[in-house]
Design an enzyme around this catalytic site. Structure first.
Site, short mmCIF file in Angstrom:
data_model
loop_
_atom_site.label_atom_id
_atom_site.label_comp_id
_atom_site.label_asym_id
_atom_site.label_seq_id
_atom_site.Cartn_x
_atom_site.Cartn_y
_atom_site.Cartn_z
N ASN A 31 -7.09 -7.84 5.00
CA ASN A 31 -6.59 -8.91 5.87
C ASN A 31 -7.59 -10.07 5.86
O ASN A 31 -8.80 -9.88 5.72
CB ASN A 31 -6.28 -8.41 7.29
CG ASN A 31 -7.39 -7.62 7.95
OD1 ASN A 31 -8.22 -7.01 7.28
ND2 ASN A 31 -7.42 -7.62 9.26
N GLU A 67 -8.25 -13.33 8.17
CA GLU A 67 -7.90 -14.03 9.40
C GLU A 67 -8.31 -15.50 9.34
O GLU A 67 -8.92 -15.96 8.36
CB GLU A 67 -8.53 -13.30 10.59
CG GLU A 67 -7.96 -11.89 10.71
CD GLU A 67 -8.41 -11.11 11.93
OE1 GLU A 67 -9.37 -11.53 12.60
OE2 GLU A 67 -7.78 -10.07 12.21
N CYS A 79 -2.08 -10.63 6.53
CA CYS A 79 -2.24 -9.16 6.52
C CYS A 79 -2.71 -8.67 5.15
O CYS A 79 -2.47 -9.31 4.12
CB CYS A 79 -0.91 -8.49 6.85
SG CYS A 79 -0.45 -8.58 8.59
N GLU A 121 -1.49 -6.29 3.47
CA GLU A 121 -0.33 -6.03 2.59
C GLU A 121 -0.01 -7.28 1.78
O GLU A 121 0.29 -7.20 0.58
CB GLU A 121 0.89 -5.63 3.43
CG GLU A 121 0.82 -4.26 4.06
CD GLU A 121 0.10 -4.23 5.41
OE1 GLU A 121 -0.65 -5.18 5.72
OE2 GLU A 121 0.28 -3.23 6.13
N CYS A 127 3.09 -4.17 9.84
CA CYS A 127 3.79 -4.97 10.85
C CYS A 127 5.20 -5.30 10.35
O CYS A 127 5.53 -5.09 9.17
CB CYS A 127 3.01 -6.25 11.15
SG CYS A 127 3.19 -7.54 9.90
N CYS A 182 5.41 -7.50 7.25
CA CYS A 182 4.96 -6.83 6.02
C CYS A 182 5.98 -5.80 5.56
O CYS A 182 6.10 -5.54 4.35
CB CYS A 182 3.59 -6.19 6.23
SG CYS A 182 2.29 -7.43 6.28
#
Ligand code: THU
Length: 137
Positions: free
Chosen positions: A44, A46, A55, A57, A88, A91
């Site tokens: 991830n 940010e 993310c 993924e 999530c 994703c």
């Protein structure tokens, strides 16, 4: 455990350690196997503008696409696992793009690489909308 799964978990651990997560302090690593047997991974990433965070993924899928991969055969998510770190909602749809409605195995691990949950991606996104929906008859 298959050799493939062992390799994916090891790659997800390495990716987890690369996470850029200064705001949530929640590091995630993902590794996936493509149709050629190649492993792609991601963490991830940010952002100070919080909603722009990416993310793990998405990073792994982007890396697969850049390497020429077109299809996900198995995906591992590795993160703090109490409760297990399932992908999530967004994703789930991103994973769906590179699988079929039948789904693929998804393995969720804790930071030490222990498997905490194994499921099929179709169970994460039932009655999914995918590329086939846009195919013309
Ligand atoms: N996150 C992922 O990278 N993958 C998941 O499957 C769940 C959540 C990230 C997004 C954010 O950087 C942090 O975990 C906390 O939500």
């Amino acid at each position: 455990m298959s050799v493939e799964q062992t390799l994916l978990i090891a790659a997800a651990r390495t990716a987890h350690d690369q996470a850029y997560a200064p705001y949530s302090n929640f590091s995630v690593g993902v590794a996936l196997l493509d149709e050629t047997g190649t492993v792609h991974s991601g963490c991830n990433v940010e952002n100070a503008a919080y909603p722009l965070g990416q993310c793990a993924e998405a990073t792994a899928i982007g890396n697969m696409v850049m390497a020429g991969g077109t299809s996900i055969k198995h995906l591992v998510v590795l993160a703090e696992a109490n409760p297990p770190c399932t992908p999530c909602g967004g994703c789930r749809q991103k994973i769906r793009e590179f699988t079929t409605a039948k789904g693929i195995p998804v393995t969720i691990c804790d930071p030490d690489g222990n498997i905490v949950l194994e499921l099929n991606s179709a169970a994460l996104l039932p009655h999914s909308f995918g590329p086939e929906n846009l195919e013309k008859a």
